[in-house]
Design an enzyme around this catalytic site. Structure first.
Site, PDB file in Angstrom:
ATOM      1  N   ARG A  96       0.836  -1.201   0.000  1.00 38.39           N
ATOM      2  CA  ARG A  96       0.000   0.000   0.000  1.00 38.39           C
ATOM      3  C   ARG A  96       0.878   1.261   0.000  1.00 38.39           C
ATOM      4  NH1 ARG A  96      -4.406   1.605   4.708  1.00 38.39           N
ATOM      5  NH2 ARG A  96      -4.791   3.741   4.031  1.00 38.39           N
ATOM      6  N   CYS A 172     -18.799  -1.846   2.596  1.00 36.62           N
ATOM      7  CA  CYS A 172     -17.931  -0.727   2.953  1.00 36.62           C
ATOM      8  C   CYS A 172     -18.524  -0.004   4.154  1.00 36.62           C
ATOM      9  CB  CYS A 172     -17.867   0.221   1.770  1.00 36.62           C
ATOM     10  SG  CYS A 172     -16.751   1.582   2.058  1.00 36.62           S
ATOM     11  N   HIS A 202     -16.858   3.985  -2.613  1.00 39.10           N
ATOM     12  CA  HIS A 202     -16.008   5.184  -2.461  1.00 39.10           C
ATOM     13  C   HIS A 202     -16.358   6.254  -3.493  1.00 39.10           C
ATOM     14  CE1 HIS A 202     -12.743   3.010   0.120  1.00 39.10           C
ATOM     15  NE2 HIS A 202     -13.958   2.977   0.646  1.00 39.10           N
ATOM     16  N   TYR A 257     -14.497  10.339   0.132  1.00 42.82           N
ATOM     17  CA  TYR A 257     -13.563  10.094  -0.969  1.00 42.82           C
ATOM     18  C   TYR A 257     -13.749  11.068  -2.129  1.00 42.82           C
ATOM     19  CZ  TYR A 257     -11.681   5.906   1.151  1.00 42.82           C
ATOM     20  OH  TYR A 257     -11.024   5.038   1.996  1.00 42.82           O
TER      21      TYR A 257
HETATM   22  C1  G6P Z   1     -12.235   3.762   4.990  1.00 42.02           C
HETATM   23  C2  G6P Z   1     -12.658   2.935   3.834  1.00 42.02           C
HETATM   24  C3  G6P Z   1     -12.073   1.576   3.879  1.00 42.02           C
HETATM   25  C4  G6P Z   1     -10.587   1.675   4.036  1.00 42.02           C
HETATM   26  C5  G6P Z   1     -10.259   2.437   5.283  1.00 42.02           C
HETATM   27  C6  G6P Z   1      -8.780   2.692   5.365  1.00 42.02           C
HETATM   28  O1  G6P Z   1     -12.950   3.417   6.071  1.00 42.02           O
HETATM   29  O2  G6P Z   1     -14.025   2.843   3.701  1.00 42.02           O
HETATM   30  O3  G6P Z   1     -12.401   0.949   2.687  1.00 42.02           O
HETATM   31  O4  G6P Z   1     -10.029   0.390   4.129  1.00 42.02           O
HETATM   32  O5  G6P Z   1     -10.876   3.664   5.287  1.00 42.02           O
HETATM   33  O6  G6P Z   1      -8.464   3.042   6.655  1.00 42.02           O
HETATM   34  P1  G6P Z   1      -6.959   3.062   7.148  1.00 42.02           P
HETATM   35  O7  G6P Z   1      -7.026   3.341   8.590  1.00 42.02           O
HETATM   36  O8  G6P Z   1      -6.366   1.745   6.780  1.00 42.02           O
HETATM   37  O9  G6P Z   1      -6.328   4.177   6.358  1.00 42.02           O
END
Ligand code: G6P
Length: 447
Positions: A96, A172, A202, A257
């Site tokens: 990531r 989600c 998103h 988003y």
């Molecule tokens: C949001 C999204 C998720 C994503 C997350 C990332 O809640 O809906 O799809 O995985 O954020 O969060 P993080 O704490 O890993 O940045």
């Protein structure tokens, strides 16, 4: 209650697992889970053991008879499962971090779901999901697949388009996060707020907002547009506020988003600055994870620690467990999920995946028709749908040109040339997780 259920969670070593376990504990009276199988790969063994031990302490403290099984054998976990949940990350947070950092070098937001980062997350993830489905067809053909793995929209699109698995729902926490955020702004309990959600994962909009059944969309937009207020946001996305007149003119509720698309320059500047100072989101989360796993190791901890709420995925257990319970109990309540459009959103192909309010039945989600999306947002939603479709095709075929088209049509990418440069660098960086792009023909290998 006749039968006790078996749930298999792939990516069980995830730091989010205590969310899921908490949700199952809370709903045990209506969702009789007998076994929860947490599965991971050998690289995730240590995390699986730590989080699995916490899960065992949580069910014991709660006094619910859910057996927790930890395994590296996915097939064993899938055998006879009623629900399969997927929450894995191919290549982990290091991958990531590359998805976020490489595009920044080219002056482009990486974004791990809908941007160039999302393309690569999809390319790495979709073949694994298709492999899981092949196992499910053999070992648990009647099970539901509930996918949280991002990019959830693209993954759901790929499953619907390239497999026969009809029992699939993409999930989600953004819609539930928006509902909670609106409730907070209005100073009311979230169960009094209803939002008509429609769009893509998103990329979802709140078309109408209701409080106790009375429409309050204008009021909520006024509140969010107010320069002194913090809008509806999430822990993983910076809240830069909106131009009030833009939001009022748009007259639908954007999701957090949407900032990447409607505030691209400001979000890019913010991400470049973060990359230089505190690190990209993946790097911040790597640190957070370390802290979380240290907490999880504490033998006296037997609840989900509040620190988990610093992650973007807050409330996901509520979304996931309500969905599973509504399918199991044929509740016919309304929940926003990713499913086959079937004509619910007129401007999106009927066979494609959309994120939309659905009636949740024992036969799965039945999308509620919304007609056309407002003209101002329709184009962007269609563009992202095209991106998801082409990206899914690239993930399945491993075709370079298809991947380049996906990268270039992403609205965050400024040109074909920059797209190609990013694509080449990212393909190389993620080579070990993208065998479909590096297949050699026998003849070529022998040369
Ligand atoms: C949001 C999204 C998720 C994503 C997350 C990332 O809640 O809906 O799809 O995985 O954020 O969060 P993080 O704490 O890993 O940045």
């Amino acid at each position: 209650m006749d039968k006790r259920l078996k749930i298999a969670t792939i990516g069980g070593g995830s730091s989010y697992t205590p969310e899921l376990v908490e949700g199952l504990i809370k709903r045990y009276h209506e969702l009789p889970v007998g076994e929860l199988w947490l599965v991971d790969i050998p690289e995730g063994k240590e995390k699986l053991e730590i989080v699995g031990a916490l899960a065992k302490r949580m069910v014991e403290k709660a006094g619910v008879p859910i057996e927790i099984h930890l395994t590296l054998d996915r097939r064993r976990a899938l055998e006879g499962a009623d629900f399969v949940t997927t929450q894995f990350r191919v290549g982990g947070l290091e991958a990531r971090a590359k998805d976020e950092r490489i595009p920044l070098k080219y002056g482009v937001i990486g974004q791990e779901t809908n941007g160039p980062g999302g393309l690569f997350k999809g390319l790495r993830t979709i073949p694994v999901i298709l492999d899981i489905i092949r196992d499910m067809e053999e070992l648990c053909p009647d099970a539901w697949l509930i996918n949280f793995t991002n990019p959830a929209g693209m993954v759901t699109e790929a499953v619907l388009r390239y497999t026969k698995q009809e029992k699939v729902v993409g999930l989600c926490n953004v819609p539930i996060g928006m509902r909670m955020g609106v409730a907070k702004l209005l100073g009311v309990d979230a169960d009094r707020v209803h939002i008509d959600f429609a769009g893509l994962n998103h990329m979802v909009f709140g078309l109408h907002v209701y409080l106790d059944g009375v429409e309050v969309t204008d009021k909520v937009i006024d509140l969010i547009a107010h320069p002194d207020r913090s809008g509806v946001t999430m822990k993983n996305i910076v809240d830069l506020g909106w131009e009030p007149d833009f939001l009022k003119g748009l007259n639908v509720l954007p999701c957090p988003y949407h900032r990447y698309y409607y505030q691209t320059d400001k979000m890019l500047a913010e991400e470049l600055e973060a990359a230089k100072t505190k690190g990209t989101r993946a790097e911040v989360v790597q640190q957070l994870e370390k802290e979380l796993f240290e907490l999880y190791k504490d033998p006296n901890l037997a609840i989900k620690p509040p620190q988990l709420e610093k992650r973007g995925g807050a409330y996901y257990s509520d979304a996931a467990c309500s969905l599973i319970s509504s399918i199991y109990n044929d509740k016919r309540d309304i929940q926003p999920v990713n499913t086959r459009n079937n004509g619910a959103i007129a401007s999106i192909p009927p066979e494609s995946a959309v994120e939309v309010n659905c009636v949740i039945t024992k036969d799965g989600p039945k999308p509620i028709a919304v007609g056309d999306l407002p003209v101002a947002v329709r184009g962007l939603v269609q563009q992202i749908k095209s991106f998801e479709r082409v990206a899914a095709e690239a993930a399945v075929t491993g075709d370079y040109q298809t991947a380049l088209v996906a990268m270039t049509i992403n609205p965050l990418v400024p040109s074909d040339t920059i797209a190609k440069q990013m694509l080449d660098e990212m393909l190389e960086a993620h080579k070990e997780y993208l065998p479909q792009f590096f297949k050699q023909t026998k003849a070529a290998a022998g040369r």
